[in-house]
Design a protein around this motif. Sequence first.
Motif, PDB file in Angstrom:
ATOM      1  N   CYS A  67      48.929  36.062  35.683  1.00 55.55           N
ATOM      2  CA  CYS A  67      47.631  35.529  36.823  1.00 55.55           C
ATOM      3  C   CYS A  67      47.188  35.487  35.757  1.00 55.55           C
ATOM      4  CB  CYS A  67      47.957  36.107  37.940  1.00 55.55           C
ATOM      5  SG  CYS A  67      49.705  36.402  39.358  1.00 55.55           S
ATOM      6  N   TYR A  94      41.351  35.504  38.556  1.00 55.07           N
ATOM      7  CA  TYR A  94      40.940  34.932  39.667  1.00 55.07           C
ATOM      8  C   TYR A  94      42.486  34.931  40.825  1.00 55.07           C
ATOM      9  CZ  TYR A  94      39.885  31.280  43.386  1.00 55.07           C
ATOM     10  OH  TYR A  94      39.544  31.327  44.910  1.00 55.07           O
ATOM     11  N   GLU A  95      43.111  34.531  39.865  1.00 56.94           N
ATOM     12  CA  GLU A  95      44.278  34.822  41.034  1.00 56.94           C
ATOM     13  C   GLU A  95      44.752  36.606  41.531  1.00 56.94           C
ATOM     14  OE1 GLU A  95      47.134  32.802  38.336  1.00 56.94           O
ATOM     15  OE2 GLU A  95      47.460  31.189  39.165  1.00 56.94           O
ATOM     16  N   GLN A 110      43.949  41.253  47.759  1.00 56.84           N
ATOM     17  CA  GLN A 110      43.472  40.611  48.962  1.00 56.84           C
ATOM     18  C   GLN A 110      44.773  40.700  50.118  1.00 56.84           C
ATOM     19  OE1 GLN A 110      40.891  37.876  50.182  1.00 56.84           O
ATOM     20  NE2 GLN A 110      39.428  37.928  48.342  1.00 56.84           N
ATOM     21  N   LYS A 111      46.163  40.749  49.843  1.00 57.63           N
ATOM     22  CA  LYS A 111      47.151  40.705  50.423  1.00 57.63           C
ATOM     23  C   LYS A 111      48.337  41.837  50.334  1.00 57.63           C
ATOM     24  CE  LYS A 111      47.246  35.789  49.782  1.00 57.63           C
ATOM     25  NZ  LYS A 111      48.385  34.183  50.000  1.00 57.63           N
ATOM     26  N   THR A 151      42.030  48.809  45.150  1.00 60.18           N
ATOM     27  CA  THR A 151      42.938  47.975  46.616  1.00 60.18           C
ATOM     28  C   THR A 151      43.593  49.039  46.734  1.00 60.18           C
ATOM     29  OG1 THR A 151      41.949  46.345  45.904  1.00 60.18           O
ATOM     30  CG2 THR A 151      43.554  46.234  47.019  1.00 60.18           C
ATOM     31  N   ASN A 190      38.483  46.782  40.761  1.00 62.57           N
ATOM     32  CA  ASN A 190      39.227  46.323  41.951  1.00 62.57           C
ATOM     33  C   ASN A 190      40.282  46.441  42.865  1.00 62.57           C
ATOM     34  OD1 ASN A 190      36.513  45.013  42.378  1.00 62.57           O
ATOM     35  ND2 ASN A 190      37.744  42.547  43.087  1.00 62.57           N
ATOM     36  N   LEU A 195      42.545  38.507  41.664  1.00 65.69           N
ATOM     37  CA  LEU A 195      41.786  38.927  42.763  1.00 65.69           C
ATOM     38  C   LEU A 195      42.023  38.399  43.997  1.00 65.69           C
ATOM     39  CD1 LEU A 195      37.686  38.864  41.263  1.00 65.69           C
ATOM     40  CD2 LEU A 195      39.016  40.684  41.719  1.00 65.69           C
ATOM     41  N   GLN A 196      42.544  37.802  44.112  1.00 66.43           N
ATOM     42  CA  GLN A 196      43.266  37.019  45.283  1.00 66.43           C
ATOM     43  C   GLN A 196      44.256  37.214  45.711  1.00 66.43           C
ATOM     44  OE1 GLN A 196      40.856  34.057  47.045  1.00 66.43           O
ATOM     45  NE2 GLN A 196      39.845  34.820  45.728  1.00 66.43           N
ATOM     46  N   ALA A 197      44.992  37.657  45.009  1.00 71.34           N
ATOM     47  CA  ALA A 197      46.533  38.293  45.077  1.00 71.34           C
ATOM     48  C   ALA A 197      46.372  39.981  45.959  1.00 71.34           C
ATOM     49  CB  ALA A 197      47.338  38.215  44.222  1.00 71.34           C
TER      50      ALA A 197
END
Length: 699
Positions: free
Chosen positions: A130, A133-134, A140-141, A168, A164, A136-138
């Motif tokens: 990945c 950016y992908e 959150q899930k 996380t 991060n 960092l977006q993932a």
Amino acid sequence: MSNKAYFYALRTIRHFQTCDFSLIGRNFLFNNRSYSSRTKLLKGVAHYVNRLQLNIASSQTNVSIRFLSQNTPLNSKENNVNPFADDKATIVTDPEVGTDLKGKPYSDVLDPLEEVNYEPQSVPPATKQCTQYEILQALQKCTSPSDVLDLCGSSTLSMKVVSNCFTTMWETSKKIGIEHRRYESQIMFDHPNFGNLCRQAMERAPRMNSNDLVYTLHAVVKLQVSQRSRLVQTLLRVCQERLNELSEREISILASCLDGMESCRNVDALRSGLRLLVELRMSDIKGVLQLQTMIRCVGKDAPLSLKKKLENKALQMADKFTVPNAQYMFSTLAAINLRSLPLLDICSDKLIDNIDALSFWRIIHVLQACRDLNYHNEELLTSIGDHIVSTLYMWQTKQITLFLSLLEKLHFRHIALLDCFAERVIKSPESLTFKDLLISVKVYSLLNHLPKGQSQQFLDALNTSLQLYLPRIPPLELLRVVYSFCILGYFPQAPLDQLLKEEVLHELLNSVNQNVEISERMLYRVNLCLELDKLAETKSQMRTLGTSSTANLATPPEVLETLLKIVGEPDLFLQNIKLPNDYYFDFEIALDAEQKKIIPVTETCSPHVKRLAVLCCPITLFCLGTLHPLGKLAMKVRHIKALGYHVVLVPLHEFAKLNDSERIEFLSSQIFSVENTTSAQEMNTEHARHDELNLQPRN
């Protein structure tokens, strides 16, 4: 197949890939097949389960397959070591003692600057690479640390992504139940991408910005990575180098990390650097919140001179305190163990004027700080108690018991609050949880308080609640409840019968999981209560249980001097009396009640002679701000009276405030008073429980 079922199945297979002790895990680990669809996933699972069954049938071996939804027995060792992990799979080593992140020792001590050759477990080639950016977006899930690690297969992650990821992982770990947290932690340490993430964190730490650096250290420490690992030690050294760049918030985060860490060279150096930084920046502090942050950073072990400088700075800014600042100052002073009476008094006045603005937890934090600092402000505690009484309908039972427990630790007896809660218990005793019951019985016994006019109803209500839990109550908790009842002079038969069972007594006196000496002392006091409170039918069963020891305290010289002036002859009284049951008091005097004169102690055969026991009591044996005796002192007075003595209590904290003539007048009035009684039954009456001891000089 639903999305949820597909998700959990995929999670299970990912877990198999990290478990080289599982046959399915081995097959999946070395397979290059991609399970990008549900159909292929189901076929793959069926294929390898069939192969596993054939292997089991041919080898006659027992293989246990556990899925993530099942409870798995955990290893009790520290540092979250997976009992099935391969000892050869090293991740990160400690520069000082040679341990990996799981805390396993190595025989070779590595140089702190030596590069570590990582050999992470092979990652399935199907893992998708990945972009940053992908990722960092993932993040959150993600719902667990292993979800985060699934995204970290890339060998080149940016500094922001590395920080991060650790943050996380800690955030998702907090949301997992306590019973499953250690299991998830083991999966995290065994994940094939964990070593890669740790290596990149070490490499990128010197180039991280200050915010990412301190948050990474915070997350790593909270995830229980071994403090002696090279990862933690590297982050600590980088923080030392960047200390001057940290903002107040970053300093606060760093201080919270250090607060729970053991002493070592890097930790001690960083703590010393923080204190120097606080001292240098003190003159530049303009806000109260910034000041409180700096105060918390210095820690409990800071030099007293630095604490005093911070105290003076806070006093200079006292006019800027808001209600939240005043509340937070209590916790701040408790965090560094600084009992600053001027600051606490200023904050108390602010809280008293705005007591309605305090929430439940703010009040709790204030009371906890008062307990930790040994700060007894009667006006503040009264204001808090009055606020709780006026809003009693808002509070749950468990909240009120928490209030009462903290007030009891401060020896504060708020009569209205205690009576209101007693009425609630009398109306619905079955509403008390087991924990609420234990707290309630302890609070009322130690504060020596029963509701006026409803004493027996309240005790019976507590006993009714106890009956609900009696069949499954642990022996130690049963002993504590019975002991508290005995302090109040109440002896319910069913709990006593349960306590007197042979198996219960054997567990209390022979258990390796609890302090047997404490159990022995409580059993001795229960036995003493049964004996002296005329319960002869049960006392014989406990006569030999335990012993008690009472320290032979020095006689207060000011009381001795005053008594000599009253009596005249030192041969007319005895000092340091210890009774056969280990009760101790300071002086014994014989008084002829008819002639109103003191006679030798040996001449006590006459029916008109009264034997007086003089007890010199410190302030810690009385409720805050009153002369109401606490529970243990009240029980001692009751028992000494049952042995035929008349008790004279001398509160030393009040006695020390009197001049010589006032001391003589006070002690004479107590000795020559004829209001004392010898009846043990009268000591158990409601009037004796509620009336304050009148220790002022009588006219």
